[in-house]
Enzyme design. Structure first.
Site, PDB file in Angstrom:
ATOM      1  N   HIS A  12       0.619  -1.191  -0.509  1.00  0.00           N
ATOM      2  CA  HIS A  12      -0.082  -0.411   0.235  1.00  0.00           C
ATOM      3  C   HIS A  12       1.073   0.758  -0.159  1.00  0.00           C
ATOM      4  CE1 HIS A  12       0.440  -0.636   4.699  1.00  0.00           C
ATOM      5  NE2 HIS A  12       1.070   0.034   3.667  1.00  0.00           N
ATOM      6  N   HIS A  59      -2.447   4.756   9.376  1.00  0.00           N
ATOM      7  CA  HIS A  59      -1.169   5.338   9.872  1.00  0.00           C
ATOM      8  C   HIS A  59      -1.339   6.612  10.877  1.00  0.00           C
ATOM      9  CE1 HIS A  59      -0.359   2.286   6.389  1.00  0.00           C
ATOM     10  NE2 HIS A  59       0.884   2.355   6.940  1.00  0.00           N
ATOM     11  N   HIS A 193       9.970  -3.956   4.801  1.00  0.00           N
ATOM     12  CA  HIS A 193       9.920  -2.780   5.132  1.00  0.00           C
ATOM     13  C   HIS A 193      10.437  -2.286   6.336  1.00  0.00           C
ATOM     14  CE1 HIS A 193       5.850  -2.391   5.360  1.00  0.00           C
ATOM     15  NE2 HIS A 193       5.761  -0.996   5.129  1.00  0.00           N
ATOM     16  N   GLU A 240       3.371  -5.503   9.266  1.00  0.00           N
ATOM     17  CA  GLU A 240       1.695  -5.473   8.656  1.00  0.00           C
ATOM     18  C   GLU A 240       1.845  -6.463   8.006  1.00  0.00           C
ATOM     19  OE1 GLU A 240       2.039  -0.222   7.196  1.00  0.00           O
ATOM     20  OE2 GLU A 240       2.689  -2.233   5.386  1.00  0.00           O
TER      21      GLU A 240
END
Ligand code: DHB
Ligand code: FE
Length: 280
Positions: A12, A59, A193, A240
């Protein structure tokens, strides 16, 4: 009864929203990423699902550190995207399916998942980027959506196993909904990440590919990982991946992998795309 027909995964990364708005589909940097999606578009055109259940992580747009629910389910007629400060143009209103949302909420609470219910919910890049990648502009593609938000921001995060079980509870709830809806379930975010700290830019291809392999036939193996295993192996934001575990839980025992794409890096992130058909 409503039926879950497949799971889709997509990263995303906010920069994708910008690249999409600027139509950089054939730009050399973006092409290997965007080229992963047309086979899924073709499958969606053939299957014409009615509803997308989207496991995503907020977020800081809808929830902030002062109030951080672990599991939240949208139960609104529509969901708005708002500016998060990434410079991504906000995109149109997303349609909800409140009847199915409340049926899922009833089901998961009865199953022991005491969720936060959201009759108003703003959706950020965690939701909008994958939905846009799969369905394009809202006006043309009136897919109904149910945003389901899992905390990946403020520890303690729910474990991969807990998210997998949460997904199973959602799968059971959908299967008992008295409707004819064809449902797809999205696992968004990931793969490896890390955006800050001394390991900023960390990517772990070997671990990502292992996760993509095992999520097909061996989710039980991935459910044995802890959140800290994910942080160590996939980076702080690679956690995530718990959203993919929730998606996999909703799909039932057997799935068939119809398509995948893996590309590194896009911005700071390993981008993973999968299409898993149920019941194969
Ligand atoms: C990036 C990735 C994310 O998952 C996110 O939420 C924000 C930024 C990135 O790689 O730039
Ligand atoms: Fe993210």
């Amino acid at each position: 009864m409503a039926e879950i027909i497949a799971g889709l995964t997509s990263s995303h990364i906010p920069a994708v929203g910008n690249a999409y708005a600027r139509k950089l589909f054939d730009d050399p940097y973006w092409k290997p990423f965007f080229d992963g999606y047309p086979p899924v578009h073709q499958w969606l055109d053939e299957q014409q699902p009615d509803v997308a259940i989207v496991f995503y992580n907020d977020h800081g747009l809808n929830f902030f550190l002062d109030k951080m629910p672990t599991f939240s389910i949208g139960a609104a007629p529509t969901y708005e995207n708002k500016d998060e400060g990434w410079g991504i143009p906000t995109i149109g209103t997303f349609q909800g399916h409140p009847e199915l949302s409340w049926h899922i909420i009833d089901g998961v609470v009865a199953d022991g998942f005491d969720v936060c219910t959201c009759q108003e919910m703003a959706v950020d890049h965690g939701f909008t980027v994958p939905v846009q990648l799969f369905w394009g502009d809202r006006e043309e593609n009136p897919i109904k959506t149910i945003p389901i938000c899992i905390n990946t921001v403020q520890h303690p995060l729910p474990s991969p196993r807990r998210c997998w079980e949460f997904g199973k509870a959602i799968g059971r709830a959908v299967a008992s909904f008295p409707g004819a809806e064809k449902v797809v379930v999205l696992g968004t975010g990931g793969l490896s990440h890390q955006l800050d700290g001394t390991r900023a830019g960390f990517i772990n291809k070997e671990f990502d590919l292992m996760c993509m392999d095992k999520i097909v036939d061996e989710p039980e193996t991935l459910a044995k990982l802890s959140v800290m295993d994910l942080v160590r192996e996939a980076g702080a934001q690679g956690a995530e991946f718990i959203l993919w575990m929730a998606m996999r839980g909703a799909l039932g025992d057997k799935v068939k992998e119809l398509h995948r794409n893996y590309h590194i890096p896009i911005s700071n992130t390993a981008a993973g795309l999968m299409l898993l058909e149920c019941g194969a």
